[in-house]
Design an enzyme around this catalytic site. Structure first.
Site, PDB file in Angstrom:
ATOM      1  N   LYS A 182     -16.429 -24.093 -22.461  1.00 53.96           N
ATOM      2  CA  LYS A 182     -17.033 -22.869 -22.935  1.00 53.96           C
ATOM      3  C   LYS A 182     -16.138 -22.187 -23.952  1.00 53.96           C
ATOM      4  O   LYS A 182     -16.572 -21.317 -24.701  1.00 53.96           O
ATOM      5  CB  LYS A 182     -17.246 -21.895 -21.760  1.00 53.96           C
ATOM      6  CG  LYS A 182     -18.084 -22.448 -20.643  1.00 53.96           C
ATOM      7  CD  LYS A 182     -18.014 -21.472 -19.426  1.00 53.96           C
ATOM      8  CE  LYS A 182     -18.655 -22.108 -18.199  1.00 53.96           C
ATOM      9  NZ  LYS A 182     -18.352 -21.360 -16.983  1.00 53.96           N
ATOM     10  N   GLY A 183     -14.855 -22.559 -23.943  1.00 57.29           N
ATOM     11  CA  GLY A 183     -13.847 -21.816 -24.685  1.00 57.29           C
ATOM     12  C   GLY A 183     -14.109 -21.636 -26.169  1.00 57.29           C
ATOM     13  O   GLY A 183     -13.779 -20.602 -26.742  1.00 57.29           O
ATOM     14  N   GLU A 238     -12.482 -26.891 -31.206  1.00 54.22           N
ATOM     15  CA  GLU A 238     -11.824 -26.515 -29.956  1.00 54.22           C
ATOM     16  C   GLU A 238     -11.291 -25.088 -30.038  1.00 54.22           C
ATOM     17  O   GLU A 238     -11.031 -24.563 -31.126  1.00 54.22           O
ATOM     18  CB  GLU A 238     -10.658 -27.481 -29.686  1.00 54.22           C
ATOM     19  CG  GLU A 238     -10.979 -28.574 -28.696  1.00 54.22           C
ATOM     20  CD  GLU A 238     -10.978 -28.077 -27.243  1.00 54.22           C
ATOM     21  OE1 GLU A 238     -11.280 -26.881 -26.993  1.00 54.22           O
ATOM     22  OE2 GLU A 238     -10.679 -28.884 -26.363  1.00 54.22           O
ATOM     23  N   ASP A 239     -11.124 -24.475 -28.895  1.00 51.23           N
ATOM     24  CA  ASP A 239     -10.507 -23.148 -28.841  1.00 51.23           C
ATOM     25  C   ASP A 239      -8.995 -23.258 -28.953  1.00 51.23           C
ATOM     26  O   ASP A 239      -8.367 -22.613 -29.776  1.00 51.23           O
ATOM     27  CB  ASP A 239     -10.914 -22.413 -27.562  1.00 51.23           C
ATOM     28  CG  ASP A 239     -10.748 -23.273 -26.304  1.00 51.23           C
ATOM     29  OD1 ASP A 239     -10.325 -24.446 -26.411  1.00 51.23           O
ATOM     30  OD2 ASP A 239     -11.048 -22.769 -25.208  1.00 51.23           O
ATOM     31  N   ASP A 242      -3.596 -27.633 -26.133  1.00 54.20           N
ATOM     32  CA  ASP A 242      -2.336 -27.424 -25.410  1.00 54.20           C
ATOM     33  C   ASP A 242      -1.658 -28.782 -25.247  1.00 54.20           C
ATOM     34  O   ASP A 242      -0.991 -29.253 -26.163  1.00 54.20           O
ATOM     35  CB  ASP A 242      -2.657 -26.754 -24.066  1.00 54.20           C
ATOM     36  CG  ASP A 242      -1.418 -26.490 -23.235  1.00 54.20           C
ATOM     37  OD1 ASP A 242      -0.311 -26.488 -23.804  1.00 54.20           O
ATOM     38  OD2 ASP A 242      -1.556 -26.269 -22.021  1.00 54.20           O
ATOM     39  N   PHE A 290       0.353 -18.654 -21.490  1.00 51.51           N
ATOM     40  CA  PHE A 290      -1.100 -18.621 -21.353  1.00 51.51           C
ATOM     41  C   PHE A 290      -1.678 -17.415 -22.085  1.00 51.51           C
ATOM     42  O   PHE A 290      -1.114 -16.322 -22.067  1.00 51.51           O
ATOM     43  CB  PHE A 290      -1.474 -18.567 -19.871  1.00 51.51           C
ATOM     44  CG  PHE A 290      -2.830 -19.145 -19.588  1.00 51.51           C
ATOM     45  CD1 PHE A 290      -3.025 -20.519 -19.547  1.00 51.51           C
ATOM     46  CD2 PHE A 290      -3.916 -18.311 -19.382  1.00 51.51           C
ATOM     47  CE1 PHE A 290      -4.285 -21.049 -19.297  1.00 51.51           C
ATOM     48  CE2 PHE A 290      -5.175 -18.826 -19.135  1.00 51.51           C
ATOM     49  CZ  PHE A 290      -5.366 -20.203 -19.080  1.00 51.51           C
ATOM     50  N   VAL A 291      -2.802 -17.625 -22.751  1.00 46.17           N
ATOM     51  CA  VAL A 291      -3.450 -16.546 -23.504  1.00 46.17           C
ATOM     52  C   VAL A 291      -4.919 -16.432 -23.108  1.00 46.17           C
ATOM     53  O   VAL A 291      -5.510 -17.409 -22.631  1.00 46.17           O
ATOM     54  CB  VAL A 291      -3.324 -16.758 -25.031  1.00 46.17           C
ATOM     55  CG1 VAL A 291      -1.886 -16.578 -25.487  1.00 46.17           C
ATOM     56  CG2 VAL A 291      -3.858 -18.122 -25.451  1.00 46.17           C
ATOM     57  N   ASP A 297     -10.350 -18.090 -21.378  1.00 46.30           N
ATOM     58  CA  ASP A 297     -10.481 -17.411 -20.093  1.00 46.30           C
ATOM     59  C   ASP A 297      -9.261 -17.602 -19.218  1.00 46.30           C
ATOM     60  O   ASP A 297      -8.431 -18.482 -19.438  1.00 46.30           O
ATOM     61  CB  ASP A 297     -11.684 -17.970 -19.333  1.00 46.30           C
ATOM     62  CG  ASP A 297     -11.416 -19.381 -18.809  1.00 46.30           C
ATOM     63  OD1 ASP A 297     -11.031 -20.246 -19.624  1.00 46.30           O
ATOM     64  OD2 ASP A 297     -11.552 -19.597 -17.594  1.00 46.30           O
ATOM     65  N   ARG A 303     -13.222 -13.776 -21.512  1.00 43.83           N
ATOM     66  CA  ARG A 303     -13.680 -14.530 -22.690  1.00 43.83           C
ATOM     67  C   ARG A 303     -14.231 -13.600 -23.763  1.00 43.83           C
ATOM     68  O   ARG A 303     -14.258 -13.941 -24.937  1.00 43.83           O
ATOM     69  CB  ARG A 303     -14.789 -15.508 -22.290  1.00 43.83           C
ATOM     70  CG  ARG A 303     -14.343 -16.655 -21.397  1.00 43.83           C
ATOM     71  CD  ARG A 303     -15.438 -17.712 -21.347  1.00 43.83           C
ATOM     72  NE  ARG A 303     -15.263 -18.663 -20.267  1.00 43.83           N
ATOM     73  CZ  ARG A 303     -14.503 -19.744 -20.346  1.00 43.83           C
ATOM     74  NH1 ARG A 303     -13.811 -20.004 -21.442  1.00 43.83           N
ATOM     75  NH2 ARG A 303     -14.416 -20.580 -19.337  1.00 43.83           N
TER      76      ARG A 303
HETATM   77  P1  IMP Z   1      -5.310 -29.386 -23.177  1.00 45.24           P
HETATM   78  O1  IMP Z   1      -6.192 -30.504 -22.675  1.00 45.24           O
HETATM   79  O2  IMP Z   1      -4.047 -29.263 -22.352  1.00 45.24           O
HETATM   80  O3  IMP Z   1      -5.017 -29.462 -24.641  1.00 45.24           O
HETATM   81  O4  IMP Z   1      -6.045 -28.026 -22.873  1.00 45.24           O
HETATM   82  C1  IMP Z   1      -7.199 -27.738 -23.554  1.00 45.24           C
HETATM   83  C2  IMP Z   1      -8.077 -26.758 -22.832  1.00 45.24           C
HETATM   84  O5  IMP Z   1      -7.421 -26.043 -21.812  1.00 45.24           O
HETATM   85  C3  IMP Z   1      -8.545 -25.735 -23.821  1.00 45.24           C
HETATM   86  O6  IMP Z   1      -9.707 -26.153 -24.476  1.00 45.24           O
HETATM   87  C4  IMP Z   1      -8.759 -24.535 -22.961  1.00 45.24           C
HETATM   88  O7  IMP Z   1     -10.067 -24.557 -22.434  1.00 45.24           O
HETATM   89  C5  IMP Z   1      -7.769 -24.682 -21.855  1.00 45.24           C
HETATM   90  N1  IMP Z   1      -6.532 -23.904 -22.154  1.00 45.24           N
HETATM   91  C6  IMP Z   1      -5.339 -24.338 -22.563  1.00 45.24           C
HETATM   92  N2  IMP Z   1      -4.462 -23.353 -22.753  1.00 45.24           N
HETATM   93  C7  IMP Z   1      -5.129 -22.221 -22.485  1.00 45.24           C
HETATM   94  C8  IMP Z   1      -4.757 -20.811 -22.504  1.00 45.24           C
HETATM   95  O8  IMP Z   1      -3.637 -20.390 -22.818  1.00 45.24           O
HETATM   96  N3  IMP Z   1      -5.742 -19.930 -22.140  1.00 45.24           N
HETATM   97  C9  IMP Z   1      -6.986 -20.321 -21.776  1.00 45.24           C
HETATM   98  N4  IMP Z   1      -7.370 -21.605 -21.759  1.00 45.24           N
HETATM   99  C10 IMP Z   1      -6.446 -22.550 -22.092  1.00 45.24           C
HETATM  100 MG    MG Z   2     -11.654 -25.569 -23.783  1.00 40.95          MG
END
Ligand code: IMP
Ligand code: MG
Length: 315
Positions: A182-183, A238-239, A242, A290-291, A297, A303
């Site tokens: 949803k991000g 993507e939002d 990470d 974390f943000v 969210d 959100r």
């Molecule tokens: P990744 O797979 O570790 O790159 O994480 C990606 C997903 O984790 C993002 O699309 C977000 O939905 C969630 N995410 C990662 N970091 C944050 C954050 O700081 N706040 C909120 N959601 C996050």
């Molecule tokens: Mg996401």
């Protein structure tokens, strides 16, 4: 066209000017002698809030009929709406000058407002319209939401730049924007409107995190795309990237489906994380931590904040 003047019927020119000019702070724009239809002497008196275009013609009542409407020109309805961009200052000024207020200032969805009366009892609104959401005027501030890292204005500016880049790069290719729910909902809604070329959009929902702020490590497709991407120019939106686990998983899955091209765009890329997949269009880099907000969210909350802020309470 515009409404240049509207008449305010008063008992006496000078007492009206003392109130509107001295107490309320309007400018006296014109005060010149004129002659009525019946030959009697009158004054042409115009007042106006500083900087305004619409003015008030101050009209001294000269008949019983006119005297009867002084103070009740609109039958008791609020008939005048005074807009300000500094409610507090104007409210204080008028209070200090002894202007009568019918209530305490109210905060309404459309702005801050208070009803006041002129010297004859005509009710007026003093209103400061609600502006676009800013870091200051938006819910929460909650204890969980910390320092604002990206303001609505900064986000909007960067999206305009990304949009210009994407408009040039994807002109005539009718790209398929794939929003990872949803991000990325809020981001993709703004980004697509910054791309001035034909495009289509589809959604995909994945879950890579548990209930709160800790990764469960596994990526799962909760909702797949509605359409075939073979031969399409696909831009994944993507939002935040990470660890890159989510994006890497999706890139592998999509590249197997023979798109004409496959690129990635993320509003935020977290800095200092090794082995992230390539993000072709990057909005911002943010340091670890974390943000929340602007689609992001914590346990499904926050959100809808128009800014991105540090989450102050990760467990
Ligand atoms: P990744 O797979 O570790 O790159 O994480 C990606 C997903 O984790 C993002 O699309 C977000 O939905 C969630 N995410 C990662 N970091 C944050 C954050 O700081 N706040 C909120 N959601 C996050
Ligand atoms: Mg996401």
């Amino acid at each position: 066209m515009e409404i240049a003047l509207t008449a305010l019927v008063v008992n006496d020119y000078d007492e009206a000017l003392a109130f509107y000019v001295d107490a309320v702070g309007f400018d006296l724009v014109e005060d010149s002698p004129s002659t009525a239809n019946d030959g009697s002497a009158k004054r042409w008196v115009v007042i106006r809030p500083p900087g305004a275009t619409t003015g008030l013609l101050v009209a001294e009542a000269s008949t019983d009929e006119q005297r009867a409407v002084v103070g009740r020109q609109h039958g008791g309805r609020v008939g005048f709406f005074l807009e300000t961009d500094d409610f507090d200052a104007q409210y204080e000024r008028m209070r200090a000058a002894g202007v009568r207020f019918r209530e305490e200032p109210r905060h309404e969805p459309y702005g801050t407002v208070v009803v006041w009366e002129d010297l004859y009892g005509n009710p007026w609104d003093l209103v400061q319209p609600a502006g676009a959401p800013t870091s200051e005027n938006s819910f929460p501030p909650a204890t969980d939401v910390g320092e604002v890292l990206l303001t609505p204005e900064e986000i909007a500016r960067r999206i305009a730049e990304l949009g210009a880049e994407l408009t040039a790069d994807y002109a005539d290719t009718n790209p398929l924007l794939v929003s990872v729910l949803k991000g990325s909902l809020v981001f993709v809604a703004d980004l697509m409107r910054a791309i001035h070329a034909p495009l289509e959009i589809d959604f995909l929902a994945v879950s890579s995190y548990g209930a709160a702020t800790k990764s469960s490590g596994a990526v799962k497709i909760i909702k797949d795309l509605d359409q075939d991407i073979a031969g399409r120019h696909v831009l994944m939106v993507e939002d935040i990237v990470d660890s890159g686990l989510t994006l890497r998983f999706l890139l592998e899955r999509f590249s197997a489906q023979q798109p004409a091209s496959l690129k990635t765009c993320s509003l935020v890329v977290r800095d200092g994380v090794p082995d992230q997949p390539k993000v072709d269009y990057e909005g911002f880099r943010l340091p670890p931590g974390f943000v929340v907000g602007y689609g992001l969210d914590a346990g499904q909350q926050y959100r809808h904040l128009p800014y991105i802020a540090r989450y102050a309470n990760p467990d």
